[in-house]
Write a protein that holds these residues in place. Structure first.
Motif, PDB file in Angstrom:
ATOM      1  N   PRO A 149       0.917  -1.174   0.061  1.00 59.14           N
ATOM      2  CA  PRO A 149       0.035   0.098  -0.027  1.00 59.14           C
ATOM      3  C   PRO A 149       0.727   1.600  -0.099  1.00 59.14           C
ATOM      4  O   PRO A 149       0.324   2.494  -0.150  1.00 59.14           O
ATOM      5  N   LEU A 150       2.251   1.236   0.409  1.00 60.37           N
ATOM      6  CA  LEU A 150       2.929   2.453   0.483  1.00 60.37           C
ATOM      7  C   LEU A 150       3.591   2.710  -1.068  1.00 60.37           C
ATOM      8  O   LEU A 150       3.670   4.010  -1.237  1.00 60.37           O
ATOM      9  N   TYR A 151       3.225   1.855  -1.937  1.00 57.65           N
ATOM     10  CA  TYR A 151       3.892   2.328  -3.201  1.00 57.65           C
ATOM     11  C   TYR A 151       3.386   1.999  -4.399  1.00 57.65           C
ATOM     12  O   TYR A 151       3.234   2.748  -5.575  1.00 57.65           O
ATOM     13  N   VAL A 152       2.219   0.927  -4.290  1.00 56.48           N
ATOM     14  CA  VAL A 152       1.513   0.762  -5.425  1.00 56.48           C
ATOM     15  C   VAL A 152       0.606   1.950  -5.972  1.00 56.48           C
ATOM     16  O   VAL A 152       0.457   1.882  -7.196  1.00 56.48           O
ATOM     17  N   PRO A 153       0.004   2.620  -5.382  1.00 57.37           N
ATOM     18  CA  PRO A 153      -0.936   3.787  -5.731  1.00 57.37           C
ATOM     19  C   PRO A 153      -0.059   4.660  -6.477  1.00 57.37           C
ATOM     20  O   PRO A 153      -0.628   5.231  -7.677  1.00 57.37           O
ATOM     21  N   ASP A 154       1.387   4.821  -6.333  1.00 53.40           N
ATOM     22  CA  ASP A 154       2.038   5.819  -7.127  1.00 53.40           C
ATOM     23  C   ASP A 154       2.525   4.938  -8.524  1.00 53.40           C
ATOM     24  O   ASP A 154       2.382   5.415  -9.525  1.00 53.40           O
ATOM     25  N   LEU A 155       2.689   3.855  -8.276  1.00 60.06           N
ATOM     26  CA  LEU A 155       3.183   3.112  -9.181  1.00 60.06           C
ATOM     27  C   LEU A 155       2.236   2.798 -10.646  1.00 60.06           C
ATOM     28  O   LEU A 155       2.786   2.920 -11.565  1.00 60.06           O
ATOM     29  N   VAL A 156       0.947   2.671 -10.150  1.00 63.32           N
ATOM     30  CA  VAL A 156      -0.194   2.179 -11.012  1.00 63.32           C
ATOM     31  C   VAL A 156      -0.356   3.763 -11.779  1.00 63.32           C
ATOM     32  O   VAL A 156      -0.968   3.554 -13.018  1.00 63.32           O
ATOM     33  N   LYS A 157       0.134   4.763 -11.259  1.00 63.46           N
ATOM     34  CA  LYS A 157      -0.125   5.940 -12.067  1.00 63.46           C
ATOM     35  C   LYS A 157       1.060   6.158 -12.969  1.00 63.46           C
ATOM     36  O   LYS A 157       0.793   7.208 -13.882  1.00 63.46           O
ATOM     37  N   ASP A 158       2.149   5.609 -13.006  1.00 59.67           N
ATOM     38  CA  ASP A 158       3.258   5.898 -13.888  1.00 59.67           C
ATOM     39  C   ASP A 158       3.161   5.506 -15.255  1.00 59.67           C
ATOM     40  O   ASP A 158       2.315   4.410 -15.517  1.00 59.67           O
ATOM     41  N   LYS A 159       3.254   6.329 -16.190  1.00 55.63           N
ATOM     42  CA  LYS A 159       2.948   6.198 -17.629  1.00 55.63           C
ATOM     43  C   LYS A 159       3.684   4.862 -18.294  1.00 55.63           C
ATOM     44  O   LYS A 159       2.906   4.275 -19.099  1.00 55.63           O
ATOM     45  N   ARG A 160       4.790   4.692 -17.781  1.00 56.71           N
ATOM     46  CA  ARG A 160       5.316   3.532 -18.362  1.00 56.71           C
ATOM     47  C   ARG A 160       4.221   2.019 -17.918  1.00 56.71           C
ATOM     48  O   ARG A 160       4.336   0.993 -18.674  1.00 56.71           O
ATOM     49  N   LEU A 228       9.258  -1.702 -12.033  1.00 57.02           N
ATOM     50  CA  LEU A 228       8.640  -0.378 -11.294  1.00 57.02           C
ATOM     51  C   LEU A 228       8.695  -0.569  -9.834  1.00 57.02           C
ATOM     52  O   LEU A 228       8.809   0.221  -8.967  1.00 57.02           O
ATOM     53  N   GLU A 229       8.238  -1.863  -9.613  1.00 52.40           N
ATOM     54  CA  GLU A 229       8.196  -2.472  -8.351  1.00 52.40           C
ATOM     55  C   GLU A 229       9.444  -2.232  -7.407  1.00 52.40           C
ATOM     56  O   GLU A 229       9.319  -1.872  -6.361  1.00 52.40           O
ATOM     57  N   VAL A 230      10.576  -2.571  -8.185  1.00 52.80           N
ATOM     58  CA  VAL A 230      11.968  -2.483  -7.502  1.00 52.80           C
ATOM     59  C   VAL A 230      12.142  -0.795  -7.266  1.00 52.80           C
ATOM     60  O   VAL A 230      12.588  -0.677  -6.331  1.00 52.80           O
ATOM     61  N   GLU A 231      11.870  -0.091  -8.248  1.00 48.95           N
ATOM     62  CA  GLU A 231      12.127   1.261  -8.168  1.00 48.95           C
ATOM     63  C   GLU A 231      11.356   2.040  -7.312  1.00 48.95           C
ATOM     64  O   GLU A 231      11.913   2.580  -6.371  1.00 48.95           O
ATOM     65  N   TYR A 232       9.914   1.854  -7.221  1.00 54.72           N
ATOM     66  CA  TYR A 232       9.051   2.283  -6.162  1.00 54.72           C
ATOM     67  C   TYR A 232       9.018   1.905  -4.718  1.00 54.72           C
ATOM     68  O   TYR A 232       9.133   2.539  -3.911  1.00 54.72           O
ATOM     69  N   ARG A 233       9.365   0.431  -4.524  1.00 48.65           N
ATOM     70  CA  ARG A 233       9.812  -0.180  -3.202  1.00 48.65           C
ATOM     71  C   ARG A 233      10.757   0.423  -2.630  1.00 48.65           C
ATOM     72  O   ARG A 233      10.579   0.721  -1.556  1.00 48.65           O
ATOM     73  N   ALA A 234      11.987   0.453  -3.396  1.00 47.72           N
ATOM     74  CA  ALA A 234      13.004   1.023  -2.602  1.00 47.72           C
ATOM     75  C   ALA A 234      12.995   2.415  -2.105  1.00 47.72           C
ATOM     76  O   ALA A 234      13.469   2.939  -1.158  1.00 47.72           O
ATOM     77  N   ASP A 235      12.109   3.287  -2.605  1.00 51.87           N
ATOM     78  CA  ASP A 235      11.892   4.774  -2.592  1.00 51.87           C
ATOM     79  C   ASP A 235      11.015   4.986  -1.258  1.00 51.87           C
ATOM     80  O   ASP A 235      11.078   5.645  -0.403  1.00 51.87           O
ATOM     81  N   LYS A 236       9.860   4.140  -1.356  1.00 51.60           N
ATOM     82  CA  LYS A 236       8.786   4.318  -0.638  1.00 51.60           C
ATOM     83  C   LYS A 236       8.849   3.751   0.727  1.00 51.60           C
ATOM     84  O   LYS A 236       8.325   3.731   1.947  1.00 51.60           O
ATOM     85  N   THR A 237       9.837   2.625   0.835  1.00 57.05           N
ATOM     86  CA  THR A 237       9.946   1.790   2.202  1.00 57.05           C
ATOM     87  C   THR A 237      11.307   1.817   2.762  1.00 57.05           C
ATOM     88  O   THR A 237      11.563   0.999   3.763  1.00 57.05           O
ATOM     89  N   ARG A 238      11.935   2.882   2.412  1.00 58.31           N
ATOM     90  CA  ARG A 238      13.286   2.989   2.983  1.00 58.31           C
ATOM     91  C   ARG A 238      13.294   3.070   4.499  1.00 58.31           C
ATOM     92  O   ARG A 238      14.282   2.391   5.058  1.00 58.31           O
ATOM     93  N   ARG A 239      12.286   3.720   5.246  1.00 61.08           N
ATOM     94  CA  ARG A 239      12.489   3.826   6.630  1.00 61.08           C
ATOM     95  C   ARG A 239      12.160   2.566   7.183  1.00 61.08           C
ATOM     96  O   ARG A 239      12.169   2.319   8.537  1.00 61.08           O
ATOM     97  N   PHE A 240      11.620   1.495   6.390  1.00 62.95           N
ATOM     98  CA  PHE A 240      11.554   0.056   7.152  1.00 62.95           C
ATOM     99  C   PHE A 240      12.493  -0.923   6.678  1.00 62.95           C
ATOM    100  O   PHE A 240      12.563  -2.032   7.014  1.00 62.95           O
ATOM    101  N   LYS A 241      13.732  -0.249   6.296  1.00 61.99           N
ATOM    102  CA  LYS A 241      14.761  -1.209   5.772  1.00 61.99           C
ATOM    103  C   LYS A 241      15.212  -1.906   6.871  1.00 61.99           C
ATOM    104  O   LYS A 241      15.744  -3.127   6.709  1.00 61.99           O
ATOM    105  N   ASP A 242      15.347  -1.717   8.384  1.00 61.11           N
ATOM    106  CA  ASP A 242      15.908  -2.338   9.341  1.00 61.11           C
ATOM    107  C   ASP A 242      14.887  -3.664   9.470  1.00 61.11           C
ATOM    108  O   ASP A 242      15.299  -4.905   9.696  1.00 61.11           O
TER     109      ASP A 242
END
Length: 264
Positions: A149-160, A228-242
């Motif tokens: 839920p943290l990154y899919v809303p933005d991913l599905v709007k990506d033009k690619r 795109l999942e790799v790209e958006y997930r890395a950006d949006k979930t960084r605070r949960f990396k630990d």
């Protein structure tokens, strides 16, 4: 750190059942381990199916689910539990799954909300052994498996993504299957297989699944979504990396412990 393979995941789950069996025996109950799932049953998941060979063999894996449901309804554990006197049946369920009266653990989800589970049961005891610390495992597992839920809303709007999805939908339309996206198709599966025998339902699934997978290849929808999942997930979930790292580390530790339990 790597992810577990489907075969390794099933090995951990088999070890968990062995530990549950031992735990239940200590409370005077019987418990049978089951082995319905196979590595193949763990494949074919995801936003869109693109493995044509898997689709041609398994459809959407409906037969796996039907077999598992039959095993659940007609297996020895259900029969054993149903044959117990009412009071013992309640104790059996509490020993196996736990209850709120024994205390609960709660974990916050990344997108908001909380989930809870009993603190004490044979299942939690088994997981505590496998993962090293059930309370920590429960928290990091709920974090690592609820990130979409943290990154899919933005991913599905990506033009690619929208371009690849439109190409997939056009391909499906060309095959007489009018769906805007794979989730629409999946939602329609129950209608397509309603009232059919298991063999007929499987054949119907295969036909649709092969169309979906071939169109996913032609449109590059699956490849685009994964990239795109790799790209958006890395950006949006960084605070949960630990927590994500702890989840991966504990899964690998559970594999080692499972191998010891099963003697493999």
């Amino acid at each position: 750190m790597r992810e577990l393979t489907a075969t390794e995941e099933l090995l951990v789950e088999r070890a968990e059942q062995q530990l549950v069996k031992k735990c239940m025996g200590k409370s005077g109950f019987r418990f049978w381990t089951t082995g319905v799932e196979t590595p193949a049953s763990r494949e074919g998941a995801g936003f869109v199916l693109d493995d044509v060979k898997w689709a041609r063999t398994y459809g959407y894996g409906g037969q796996f689910r039907r077999d598992a449901e039959k095993a659940r309804r007609h297996g020895p554990n259900g029969a054993y539990e149903n044959a117990l006197p009412q009071r013992e049946r309640a104790r059996y369920r509490e020993v196996l799954d736990g209850s709120a009266s024994g205390g609960v653990l709660s974990a916050s989800l990344p997108a908001g909300g909380t989930v809870s589970t009993p603190r004490h049961s044979c299942f939690t005891q088994a997981k505590d052994y496998l993962y090293g610390d059930f309370a920590t495992w429960f928290r990091v597992e709920k974090t690592a498996t609820n990130l979409t839920p943290l990154y899919v809303p933005d991913l599905v709007k990506d033009k690619r993504f929208t371009k690849a999805l439109a190409a997939w939908s056009r391909c499906m339309n060309g095959r007489g299957r009018h769906y805007a996206d794979p989730s629409d198709l999946r939602a329609d599966l129950s209608r397509l297989t309603e009232g059919l025998s298991d063999p007929a339902a499987h054949a119907a699934e295969v036909r649709v699944a092969v169309d979906e997978a071939e169109c996913a290849r032609v449109s590059s929808l699956a490849h685009t979504a994964r990239t795109l999942e790799v790209e958006y997930r890395a950006d949006k979930t960084r605070r949960f990396k630990d927590d994500i790292a702890a989840y991966q580390r504990m899964r690998l530790a559970a594999l080692e412990h499972a191998e010891k339990v099963l003697g493999t």
